[in-house]
Design a protein around this motif. Structure first.
Motif, mmCIF file in Angstrom:
data_model
loop_
_atom_site.group_PDB
_atom_site.id
_atom_site.type_symbol
_atom_site.label_atom_id
_atom_site.label_comp_id
_atom_site.label_asym_id
_atom_site.label_seq_id
_atom_site.Cartn_x
_atom_site.Cartn_y
_atom_site.Cartn_z
ATOM 1 N N PHE A 106 0.869 -1.174 0.000
ATOM 2 C CA PHE A 106 0.000 0.000 0.000
ATOM 3 C C PHE A 106 0.908 1.227 0.000
ATOM 4 O O PHE A 106 1.621 1.468 0.977
ATOM 5 C CB PHE A 106 -0.895 0.006 1.242
ATOM 6 N N ASP A 107 0.888 1.996 -1.086
ATOM 7 C CA ASP A 107 1.843 3.070 -1.318
ATOM 8 C C ASP A 107 1.120 4.415 -1.413
ATOM 9 O O ASP A 107 0.083 4.537 -2.057
ATOM 10 C CB ASP A 107 2.570 2.775 -2.640
ATOM 11 N N LEU A 108 1.715 5.426 -0.772
ATOM 12 C CA LEU A 108 1.233 6.801 -0.879
ATOM 13 C C LEU A 108 2.443 7.697 -1.060
ATOM 14 O O LEU A 108 3.246 7.853 -0.136
ATOM 15 C CB LEU A 108 0.444 7.201 0.379
ATOM 16 N N PHE A 109 2.600 8.238 -2.270
ATOM 17 C CA PHE A 109 3.733 9.108 -2.589
ATOM 18 C C PHE A 109 5.076 8.447 -2.235
ATOM 19 O O PHE A 109 5.974 9.086 -1.710
ATOM 20 C CB PHE A 109 3.612 10.456 -1.881
ATOM 21 N N GLY A 110 5.196 7.153 -2.489
ATOM 22 C CA GLY A 110 6.442 6.442 -2.218
ATOM 23 C C GLY A 110 6.625 5.988 -0.782
ATOM 24 O O GLY A 110 7.656 5.429 -0.435
ATOM 25 N N LYS A 111 5.643 6.226 0.061
ATOM 26 C CA LYS A 111 5.703 5.808 1.466
ATOM 27 C C LYS A 111 4.697 4.679 1.693
ATOM 28 O O LYS A 111 3.571 4.714 1.191
ATOM 29 C CB LYS A 111 5.348 6.963 2.418
ATOM 30 N N MET A 112 5.106 3.698 2.476
ATOM 31 C CA MET A 112 4.249 2.555 2.769
ATOM 32 C C MET A 112 3.207 2.910 3.832
ATOM 33 O O MET A 112 3.537 3.488 4.857
ATOM 34 C CB MET A 112 5.122 1.399 3.277
ATOM 35 N N PHE A 113 1.941 2.557 3.556
ATOM 36 C CA PHE A 113 0.936 2.673 4.611
ATOM 37 C C PHE A 113 0.267 1.336 4.898
ATOM 38 O O PHE A 113 -0.619 1.239 5.739
ATOM 39 C CB PHE A 113 -0.079 3.791 4.330
ATOM 40 N N GLY A 114 0.742 0.275 4.262
ATOM 41 C CA GLY A 114 0.237 -1.052 4.578
ATOM 42 C C GLY A 114 0.918 -2.132 3.762
ATOM 43 O O GLY A 114 1.516 -1.866 2.716
ATOM 44 N N LEU A 115 0.820 -3.345 4.270
ATOM 45 C CA LEU A 115 1.289 -4.550 3.596
ATOM 46 C C LEU A 115 0.218 -5.617 3.782
ATOM 47 O O LEU A 115 -0.453 -5.646 4.816
ATOM 48 C CB LEU A 115 2.583 -5.072 4.234
ATOM 49 N N MET A 116 0.080 -6.492 2.791
ATOM 50 C CA MET A 116 -0.915 -7.555 2.933
ATOM 51 C C MET A 116 -0.399 -8.824 2.268
ATOM 52 O O MET A 116 0.200 -8.772 1.192
ATOM 53 C CB MET A 116 -2.246 -7.124 2.308
ATOM 54 N N GLU A 139 -7.811 3.328 6.252
ATOM 55 C CA GLU A 139 -7.930 4.773 6.062
ATOM 56 C C GLU A 139 -7.130 5.546 7.111
ATOM 57 O O GLU A 139 -6.467 6.544 6.797
ATOM 58 C CB GLU A 139 -9.404 5.182 6.101
ATOM 59 N N ASN A 140 -7.153 5.085 8.355
ATOM 60 C CA ASN A 140 -6.368 5.744 9.406
ATOM 61 C C ASN A 140 -4.872 5.638 9.121
ATOM 62 O O ASN A 140 -4.125 6.596 9.315
ATOM 63 C CB ASN A 140 -6.688 5.151 10.781
ATOM 64 N N SER A 141 -4.421 4.469 8.658
ATOM 65 C CA SER A 141 -3.015 4.281 8.298
ATOM 66 C C SER A 141 -2.636 5.241 7.171
ATOM 67 O O SER A 141 -1.596 5.906 7.214
ATOM 68 C CB SER A 141 -2.782 2.825 7.881
ATOM 69 N N TYR A 142 -3.489 5.320 6.166
ATOM 70 C CA TYR A 142 -3.301 6.233 5.034
ATOM 71 C C TYR A 142 -3.163 7.679 5.534
ATOM 72 O O TYR A 142 -2.252 8.405 5.137
ATOM 73 C CB TYR A 142 -4.507 6.074 4.093
ATOM 74 N N LYS A 143 -4.052 8.091 6.438
ATOM 75 C CA LYS A 143 -4.033 9.469 6.949
ATOM 76 C C LYS A 143 -2.763 9.762 7.756
ATOM 77 O O LYS A 143 -2.212 10.857 7.669
ATOM 78 C CB LYS A 143 -5.265 9.735 7.812
#
Length: 115
Positions: free
Chosen positions: A36-46, A106-110
């Protein structure tokens, strides 16, 4: 039955992650995981494979992570992640609904978006 639940959740949470603005959720070959990527930063793995050990690992604020671990036996310290800031959730859990896990995604993303 378990395979069907886990398979459905893997697909659903990938789609949900991809629906978040600027997020990309994809299979990362070098780590052999769904990233789970946001601007090159990880916010999750599955976990990409279906089993009773399949998990999703998400960033959590400090106040919530211990509380979640105490409330749910299917929430543990982040697997292959900083144990202070990340939790892993078993995808077979019946204690947490898809909507509750979506809220965690969503909280991880935020948390990552803020930085």
């Amino acid at each position: 039955m378990i395979d069907q639940i886990v398979s459905s959740r893997i697909k659903h949470f990938q789609d949900f992650g991809n629906s978040l603005p600027h997020a990309k959720v994809y299979f990362r070959d070098d780590w052999q995981t769904i990233y789970f990527d946001l601007f090159g930063k990880m916010f999750g793995l599955m976990t990409p494979t279906v089993s009773d050990k399949s998990i999703i690992t998400l960033k959590v604020d400090l106040e919530s992570n211990i509380e979640l671990r105490e409330m749910y036996s299917d929430v543990t310290e982040g697997y292959y992640a900083n144990k202070t800031h990340w939790n892993s959730i078993k995808l077979i859990t019946m204690a947490l609904s898809d909507q509750e896990i979506e809220k965690m995604i969503e909280n991880s993303y935020k948390l990552v978006y803020k930085r």
